[in-house]
Design a protein around this motif. Structure first.
Motif, PDB file in Angstrom:
ATOM      1  N   LEU A  80       0.824  -1.207   0.000  1.00 26.83           N
ATOM      2  CA  LEU A  80       0.000   0.000   0.000  1.00 26.83           C
ATOM      3  C   LEU A  80       0.857   1.256   0.000  1.00 26.83           C
ATOM      4  O   LEU A  80       0.546   2.241  -0.685  1.00 26.83           O
ATOM      5  N   SER A  81       1.955   1.212   0.768  1.00 22.77           N
ATOM      6  CA  SER A  81       2.849   2.365   0.840  1.00 22.77           C
ATOM      7  C   SER A  81       3.616   2.559  -0.469  1.00 22.77           C
ATOM      8  O   SER A  81       3.718   3.678  -0.985  1.00 22.77           O
ATOM      9  N   PHE A  82       4.139   1.468  -1.006  1.00 23.49           N
ATOM     10  CA  PHE A  82       4.943   1.529  -2.237  1.00 23.49           C
ATOM     11  C   PHE A  82       4.104   1.997  -3.417  1.00 23.49           C
ATOM     12  O   PHE A  82       4.541   2.825  -4.227  1.00 23.49           O
ATOM     13  N   LEU A  83       2.873   1.475  -3.507  1.00 22.70           N
ATOM     14  CA  LEU A  83       1.992   1.818  -4.627  1.00 22.70           C
ATOM     15  C   LEU A  83       1.246   3.131  -4.406  1.00 22.70           C
ATOM     16  O   LEU A  83       0.645   3.656  -5.338  1.00 22.70           O
ATOM     17  N   ARG A  84       1.299   3.623  -3.182  1.00 22.38           N
ATOM     18  CA  ARG A  84       0.576   4.844  -2.798  1.00 22.38           C
ATOM     19  C   ARG A  84      -0.937   4.654  -2.966  1.00 22.38           C
ATOM     20  O   ARG A  84      -1.623   5.435  -3.622  1.00 22.38           O
ATOM     21  N   ILE A  85      -1.414   3.581  -2.368  1.00 19.28           N
ATOM     22  CA  ILE A  85      -2.843   3.301  -2.357  1.00 19.28           C
ATOM     23  C   ILE A  85      -3.388   3.679  -0.980  1.00 19.28           C
ATOM     24  O   ILE A  85      -2.931   3.176   0.039  1.00 19.28           O
ATOM     25  N   ARG A  86      -4.340   4.569  -0.965  1.00 23.47           N
ATOM     26  CA  ARG A  86      -4.947   5.030   0.288  1.00 23.47           C
ATOM     27  C   ARG A  86      -6.413   5.349   0.042  1.00 23.47           C
ATOM     28  O   ARG A  86      -6.882   5.334  -1.097  1.00 23.47           O
ATOM     29  N   LYS A  87      -7.117   5.622   1.094  1.00 23.37           N
ATOM     30  CA  LYS A  87      -8.533   5.959   0.988  1.00 23.37           C
ATOM     31  C   LYS A  87      -8.696   7.274   0.221  1.00 23.37           C
ATOM     32  O   LYS A  87      -8.068   8.279   0.561  1.00 23.37           O
ATOM     33  N   PRO A  88      -9.517   7.268  -0.829  1.00 22.08           N
ATOM     34  CA  PRO A  88      -9.711   8.499  -1.619  1.00 22.08           C
ATOM     35  C   PRO A  88     -10.323   9.613  -0.780  1.00 22.08           C
ATOM     36  O   PRO A  88     -11.098   9.371   0.143  1.00 22.08           O
ATOM     37  N   THR A  89      -9.940  10.836  -1.104  1.00 26.23           N
ATOM     38  CA  THR A  89     -10.480  12.011  -0.424  1.00 26.23           C
ATOM     39  C   THR A  89     -11.239  12.876  -1.430  1.00 26.23           C
ATOM     40  O   THR A  89     -11.244  12.608  -2.631  1.00 26.23           O
ATOM     41  N   VAL A  90     -11.855  13.926  -0.924  1.00 24.96           N
ATOM     42  CA  VAL A  90     -12.561  14.872  -1.798  1.00 24.96           C
ATOM     43  C   VAL A  90     -11.577  15.506  -2.762  1.00 24.96           C
ATOM     44  O   VAL A  90     -11.895  15.758  -3.934  1.00 24.96           O
ATOM     45  N   TRP A  91     -10.361  15.747  -2.298  1.00 24.76           N
ATOM     46  CA  TRP A  91      -9.340  16.336  -3.164  1.00 24.76           C
ATOM     47  C   TRP A  91      -8.982  15.398  -4.303  1.00 24.76           C
ATOM     48  O   TRP A  91      -8.698  15.843  -5.427  1.00 24.76           O
ATOM     49  N   ASP A  92      -8.986  14.103  -4.023  1.00 26.61           N
ATOM     50  CA  ASP A  92      -8.706  13.126  -5.085  1.00 26.61           C
ATOM     51  C   ASP A  92      -9.781  13.180  -6.162  1.00 26.61           C
ATOM     52  O   ASP A  92      -9.493  13.067  -7.352  1.00 26.61           O
ATOM     53  N   LEU A  93     -11.023  13.354  -5.735  1.00 28.30           N
ATOM     54  CA  LEU A  93     -12.117  13.455  -6.700  1.00 28.30           C
ATOM     55  C   LEU A  93     -11.950  14.703  -7.566  1.00 28.30           C
ATOM     56  O   LEU A  93     -12.244  14.693  -8.765  1.00 28.30           O
ATOM     57  N   ALA A  94     -11.453  15.780  -6.956  1.00 29.69           N
ATOM     58  CA  ALA A  94     -11.198  17.003  -7.715  1.00 29.69           C
ATOM     59  C   ALA A  94     -10.071  16.768  -8.714  1.00 29.69           C
ATOM     60  O   ALA A  94     -10.140  17.213  -9.871  1.00 29.69           O
TER      61      ALA A  94
END
Length: 249
Positions: A80-94
């Motif tokens: 998860l850290s290497f791939l940079r997978i995390r819970k999406p945020t409102v900013w990600d949607l933007a």
């Protein structure tokens, strides 16, 4: 960082890129032969099976295999850290909304420049992706391709090329170099689907893929989330398929 470690990083990433393509091709061939042997020769069934094989087995499968081999087992926290997978945020949607629009702006600008300069004597024209060319005979297949693009192609390719390859290069090179090299590799592995009689047109199309790869790579670094380029990639392809459906249906 030593020359040896950088050479090793490039070698690993090239092996992953071309290994992903050959693995996906082999899996696709196997699926198509099995479906035909079972008597299912419908184009939609072949396309779904082939897409699952190429993106899940070839791209995503090899990416996950690399992560497992690297850690001698599946280390979820590391992955998860290497791939940079995390819970999406409102900013990600933007990022996704503006990023999708940006993808078309980038490619429109690229094609306008190529048409103006015409470096390969093609009038700015490139080769058409082989699957799009085939689907134009059966436009309904573009509708089949839309969910495949969003849920398989975008995530699968971004998992391998940005998540693994770009991140691995980033361990040995400056970020800018990692983004450019990963984009170049991303373009080169698309050569088989753009092969045609006019090599200049082939180069124009590979440039298109390279520009997209560069754009996705920058978004990956700026957003620090694999979710962003994966969804934008899928939505971009889906939009292209929808446009073709509306044109040729």
């Amino acid at each position: 960082m030593s020359v040896r470690s950088r050479s090793r990083a490039v070698a690993v990433c090239l092996a992953l890129a071309f290994g992903g393509w050959f693995t996906g091709f082999a899996a696709t061939l196997g699926v198509e032969l099995h479906t035909l042997a079972l008597g299912y020769d419908a184009a939609a069934i072949l396309q779904i099976g082939s897409s699952v094989a190429f993106n899940v087995v070839g791209a995503a499968g090899l990416a996950l295999t690399y992560l497992i081999v690297r850690r001698n087992g599946f280390d979820l926290e590391f992955a998860l850290s290497f791939l940079r997978i995390r819970k999406p945020t409102v900013w990600d949607l933007a990022w996704i909304v503006f990023g999708l629009v940006g993808a078309f702006v980038v490619l429109t600008s690229y094609h306008a420049f190529i048409e103006l300069v015409d470096p390969f004597g093609t009038g700015g024209e490139g080769e058409t992706h082989s699957s799009i060319e085939e689907n134009r005979e059966y436009p309904v297949l573009f509708l089949v391709a839309i969910p495949i693009a969003i849920f398989l192609t975008g995530p699968g390719e971004e998992l391998l090329y940005r998540g693994v390859i770009q991140s691995r290069l980033g361990e040995s090179f400056p970020t800018a170099v990692a983004v450019v090299v990963a984009s170049f590799v991303f373009a080169i592995v698309h050569l088989p689907v753009y092969m045609g009689d006019d090599f200049g047109a082939v180069l124009v199309s590979l440039g298109t893929v390279g520009m997209l790869g560069l754009y996705f790579g920058v978004l990956y670094e700026l957003s620090n989330s694999l979710f962003v380029p994966a969804l934008i990639h899928g939505l971009y392809n889906a939009t292209v398929y929808l446009s073709n459906y509306l044109t040729y249906a």
